[in-house]
Design a protein around this motif. Structure first.
Motif, short mmCIF file in Angstrom:
data_model
loop_
_atom_site.label_atom_id
_atom_site.label_comp_id
_atom_site.label_asym_id
_atom_site.label_seq_id
_atom_site.Cartn_x
_atom_site.Cartn_y
_atom_site.Cartn_z
N ASP A 35 0.85 -1.18 0.00
CA ASP A 35 0.00 0.00 0.00
C ASP A 35 0.89 1.23 0.00
OD1 ASP A 35 -2.22 -1.73 0.32
OD2 ASP A 35 -1.91 -1.75 2.49
N PRO A 36 0.81 2.10 -1.02
CA PRO A 36 1.67 3.28 -1.10
C PRO A 36 1.47 4.24 0.07
CG PRO A 36 0.44 2.97 -3.14
CD PRO A 36 -0.10 2.00 -2.15
N VAL A 37 2.59 4.75 0.57
CA VAL A 37 2.59 5.74 1.64
C VAL A 37 3.04 7.09 1.08
CG1 VAL A 37 3.59 6.37 3.86
CG2 VAL A 37 3.02 3.99 3.39
N SER A 38 4.06 7.06 0.23
CA SER A 38 4.50 8.28 -0.45
C SER A 38 4.87 7.93 -1.89
CB SER A 38 5.68 8.94 0.26
OG SER A 38 6.84 8.16 0.13
N VAL A 39 4.59 8.86 -2.79
CA VAL A 39 4.80 8.63 -4.23
C VAL A 39 5.44 9.87 -4.83
CG1 VAL A 39 3.65 8.18 -6.43
CG2 VAL A 39 2.73 7.16 -4.33
N ARG A 40 6.58 9.66 -5.52
CA ARG A 40 7.24 10.74 -6.28
C ARG A 40 7.33 10.28 -7.72
NH1 ARG A 40 12.75 11.35 -4.10
NH2 ARG A 40 12.38 9.24 -3.43
N THR A 41 6.89 11.12 -8.66
CA THR A 41 6.88 10.73 -10.06
C THR A 41 7.61 11.74 -10.93
OG1 THR A 41 4.81 11.90 -10.46
CG2 THR A 41 4.62 9.59 -9.85
N LYS A 42 8.00 11.26 -12.12
CA LYS A 42 8.54 12.14 -13.15
C LYS A 42 8.40 11.41 -14.48
CE LYS A 42 13.42 10.79 -12.94
NZ LYS A 42 14.79 11.25 -12.88
N ALA A 43 8.55 12.14 -15.57
CA ALA A 43 8.45 11.57 -16.91
C ALA A 43 9.54 12.18 -17.77
CB ALA A 43 7.08 11.83 -17.51
N ASP A 44 9.99 11.41 -18.76
CA ASP A 44 11.00 11.88 -19.69
C ASP A 44 10.52 11.54 -21.09
OD1 ASP A 44 13.33 12.81 -20.85
OD2 ASP A 44 14.55 11.08 -20.25
N THR A 45 10.24 12.57 -21.89
CA THR A 45 9.69 12.36 -23.22
C THR A 45 10.76 12.59 -24.28
OG1 THR A 45 7.52 13.05 -22.47
CG2 THR A 45 7.89 13.08 -24.84
N ALA A 46 10.82 11.65 -25.22
CA ALA A 46 11.74 11.72 -26.36
C ALA A 46 10.91 11.46 -27.61
CB ALA A 46 12.84 10.67 -26.21
N PRO A 47 11.48 11.65 -28.80
CA PRO A 47 10.71 11.39 -30.02
C PRO A 47 10.18 9.96 -30.11
CG PRO A 47 12.67 12.65 -30.56
CD PRO A 47 12.78 12.26 -29.10
N SER A 48 10.86 9.00 -29.50
CA SER A 48 10.42 7.60 -29.59
C SER A 48 9.35 7.23 -28.58
CB SER A 48 11.63 6.68 -29.40
OG SER A 48 12.19 6.89 -28.11
N GLY A 49 9.09 8.08 -27.58
CA GLY A 49 8.07 7.78 -26.59
C GLY A 49 8.40 8.42 -25.25
N THR A 50 7.58 8.11 -24.26
CA THR A 50 7.75 8.67 -22.92
C THR A 50 8.08 7.57 -21.93
OG1 THR A 50 6.17 10.43 -23.42
CG2 THR A 50 6.62 10.01 -21.09
N ALA A 51 9.07 7.83 -21.10
CA ALA A 51 9.41 6.93 -19.99
C ALA A 51 8.84 7.54 -18.72
CB ALA A 51 10.92 6.77 -19.87
N TYR A 52 8.22 6.69 -17.90
CA TYR A 52 7.62 7.15 -16.65
C TYR A 52 8.38 6.56 -15.49
CZ TYR A 52 3.85 8.22 -19.87
OH TYR A 52 3.13 8.71 -20.92
N PHE A 53 8.62 7.36 -14.48
CA PHE A 53 9.38 6.95 -13.31
C PHE A 53 8.59 7.26 -12.04
CE2 PHE A 53 12.19 8.35 -16.66
CZ PHE A 53 13.13 7.34 -16.76
N ALA A 54 8.71 6.40 -11.05
CA ALA A 54 8.09 6.66 -9.75
C ALA A 54 8.93 6.00 -8.67
CB ALA A 54 6.67 6.12 -9.69
#
Length: 134
Positions: free
Chosen positions: A81-100
């Motif tokens: 069960d999540p208690v804290s969540v930090r996210t970011k995304a990195d978009t390039a011409p080939s697509g988007t990578a999602y991080f958490a």
């Protein structure tokens, strides 16, 4: 007038408590069923069922908006069960990578009263999801 100010202060305090106690949600970019994990050290890579051979799904990692559930190599299911969540995304011409980076209270399916805190890094690019435990 004094009662009105006191009532407003109490409502504000209760509202703050309810907001702080709200359960954290999983980022939408990771929600779904992931399968066929491959381990490499402390990193586990899952794929979408459509990306697996013969579209057969084994050792499923299930992520919904409130928790994630996985099987660690034949052991019983682990619920987190999540208690804290930090996210970011990195978009390039080939697509988007999602991080958490997610800190969660985790427990074995048979012992919900014995929770341990785990931090897991999630990285999704297209049909692959990598998890790394800290």
């Amino acid at each position: 007038m004094r009662k009105l100010i006191l009532a407003a202060a109490m409502c504000s305090a209760v509202g703050s408590y309810v907001h702080a106690a709200a359960q954290k949600k999983m980022p939408i970019d990771f929600i779904g069923e992931w399968c066929a994990p491959e381990k490499d050290g402390d990193t586990t890579t899952y794929t979408l069922p459509s990306w697996t051979e013969d579209h057969k799904c084994t050792d499923i990692l299930s992520i919904d908006q409130w928790q994630f559930v996985f099987n660690m190599g034949g052991e019983e299911e682990i619920y987190c069960d999540p208690v804290s969540v930090r996210t970011k995304a990195d978009t390039a011409p080939s697509g988007t990578a999602y991080f958490a980076t997610i800190s969660a209270n985790c427990y074995a399916g048979t012992a919900p009263d014995r929770k341990t805190r785990r931090t897991v890094e999630f990285e999704r690019y297209k049909g692959r999801l990598m998890l790394k435990s800290k």
